[in-house]
Write an enzyme that holds these catalytic residues in place. Structure first.
Site, PDB file in Angstrom:
ATOM      1  N   SER A  82     -32.545  74.200  35.976  1.00 38.57           N
ATOM      2  CA  SER A  82     -33.665  73.385  36.417  1.00 38.57           C
ATOM      3  C   SER A  82     -34.878  74.297  36.559  1.00 38.57           C
ATOM      4  O   SER A  82     -34.932  75.370  35.946  1.00 38.57           O
ATOM      5  CB  SER A  82     -33.309  72.703  37.735  1.00 38.57           C
ATOM      6  OG  SER A  82     -34.292  71.744  38.068  1.00 38.57           O
ATOM      7  N   ASN A  83     -35.844  73.929  37.349  1.00 33.51           N
ATOM      8  CA  ASN A  83     -37.047  74.764  37.533  1.00 33.51           C
ATOM      9  C   ASN A  83     -37.590  74.568  38.941  1.00 33.51           C
ATOM     10  O   ASN A  83     -37.037  73.799  39.730  1.00 33.51           O
ATOM     11  CB  ASN A  83     -38.089  74.417  36.463  1.00 33.51           C
ATOM     12  CG  ASN A  83     -38.437  72.953  36.500  1.00 33.51           C
ATOM     13  OD1 ASN A  83     -39.004  72.460  37.465  1.00 33.51           O
ATOM     14  ND2 ASN A  83     -38.067  72.229  35.453  1.00 33.51           N
ATOM     15  N   ARG A  84     -38.700  75.241  39.239  1.00 35.36           N
ATOM     16  CA  ARG A  84     -39.199  75.298  40.622  1.00 35.36           C
ATOM     17  C   ARG A  84     -40.143  74.165  40.999  1.00 35.36           C
ATOM     18  O   ARG A  84     -40.819  74.241  42.015  1.00 35.36           O
ATOM     19  CB  ARG A  84     -39.934  76.620  40.853  1.00 35.36           C
ATOM     20  CG  ARG A  84     -39.057  77.837  40.799  1.00 35.36           C
ATOM     21  CD  ARG A  84     -39.860  79.060  41.189  1.00 35.36           C
ATOM     22  NE  ARG A  84     -39.168  80.288  40.884  1.00 35.36           N
ATOM     23  CZ  ARG A  84     -38.208  80.802  41.636  1.00 35.36           C
ATOM     24  NH1 ARG A  84     -37.827  80.198  42.739  1.00 35.36           N
ATOM     25  NH2 ARG A  84     -37.635  81.935  41.279  1.00 35.36           N
ATOM     26  N   SER A  85     -40.235  73.143  40.187  1.00 37.90           N
ATOM     27  CA  SER A  85     -41.152  72.045  40.531  1.00 37.90           C
ATOM     28  C   SER A  85     -40.704  71.364  41.830  1.00 37.90           C
ATOM     29  O   SER A  85     -39.532  70.985  41.970  1.00 37.90           O
ATOM     30  CB  SER A  85     -41.160  71.017  39.393  1.00 37.90           C
ATOM     31  OG  SER A  85     -41.778  69.841  39.831  1.00 37.90           O
TER      32      SER A  85
ATOM     33  N   ALA B  98     -41.908  68.376  35.544  1.00 35.11           N
ATOM     34  CA  ALA B  98     -41.622  69.652  34.884  1.00 35.11           C
ATOM     35  C   ALA B  98     -40.311  69.468  34.129  1.00 35.11           C
ATOM     36  O   ALA B  98     -39.222  69.601  34.692  1.00 35.11           O
ATOM     37  CB  ALA B  98     -41.512  70.763  35.919  1.00 35.11           C
TER      38      ALA B  98
END
Ligand code: CTP
Length: 219
Positions: free
Chosen positions: A23-26, A90
């Site tokens: 996943s990502n940091r959004s 994101a």
């Protein structure tokens, strides 16, 4: 004034096995503020499609998704009547080529995971949209930010691109404030550093400005 708008928010989560994902940091804060600001405008129906986040607005239709593919499918379900689509999500550009139905056990010192590209959702919407639909995208860039942003604006057939420069001075993720630029057909506008809620209000002002220019065009 608008019958329906779609706000797409949060990260996507791409599973690898029953316990792991990429996943990502959004955080989903920008999308959350965009929904809250939308409630103050003349909009009949606000559809909020989001990946996993703690920031879920009240009094709007919320659709929760995990993967980029499910995000895309749900957007397309609501696309026809939407006058504005804001892609603040994101989206993971890649997902694991394989979903392992059993947990991957610890083994070799080095292992390899293969990734395949996810659909570019905003590009697909940009290709499908008609002249009276407004498409808003976001870009996070670390170098050649204006060249990259202008290229993205054209390639994805956008009406407005909100450009974030990611740097030590402007970390963006999880922060309450941000400094952004608006890229439109004819302009690049630098906004001061301000609260994400204030940016969300200015994004809606810009969307209504674009809509009013369209109305003039269609008269
Ligand atoms: N986006 C999308 N689908 C993807 C990737 C991104 O719809 N698979 C959208 C984002 O929601 C955002 C815009 O595209 O509104 C730009 O995202 P960004 O990650 O900056 O662009 P990419 O096309 O992924 O380009 P790159 O990562 O190579 O800079």
């Amino acid at each position: 004034m608008f019958e329906r708008v779609i706000i797409v928010s949060g990260p996507t989560v791409e599973p690898i096995d029953p316990v792991r994902f990429i996943s990502n940091r959004s955080s989903g804060k920008t999308g959350f503020h965009l929904a809250n600001e939308a409630k103050k405008r003349e909009i009949q129906e606000i559809i909020f499609i989001t990946g996993p986040t703690n920031y879920i607005p009240s009094d709007v239709k919320v659709i929760q998704v995990e993967t980029a593919q499910s995000m895309r499918d749900r957007i397309l379900n609501y696309f026809d009547k939407a006058k504005v689509i804001v892609m603040a999500a994101a989206v993971s550009d890649y997902r694991s080529a394989e979903y392992f139905s059993e947990k991957i056990k610890k083994g070799d010192d080095r292992i390899y995971l293969e990734f395949v590209k996810n659909p570019d959702i905003i590009k697909e919407i940009g290709e499908k949209k008609s002249d009276d639909q407004i498409l808003v995208g976001f870009a996070a860039e670390t170098s050649n930010i204006f060249e990259n942003a202008r290229e993205k604006f054209e390639r994805k057939n956008l009406d407005l691109l909100v450009l974030n420069e990611i740097s030590k001075e402007n970390p963006v993720f999880n922060e309450d404030s941000n400094q952004v630029f608006f890229i439109t057909k004819n302009e690049t506008i630098k906004l001061d550093k301000m609260k994400k809620s204030a940016i969300a209000a200015l994004i809606w002002d810009e969307i209504f400005k674009i809509y009013n220019q369209m109305k003039v065009k269609f008269k």
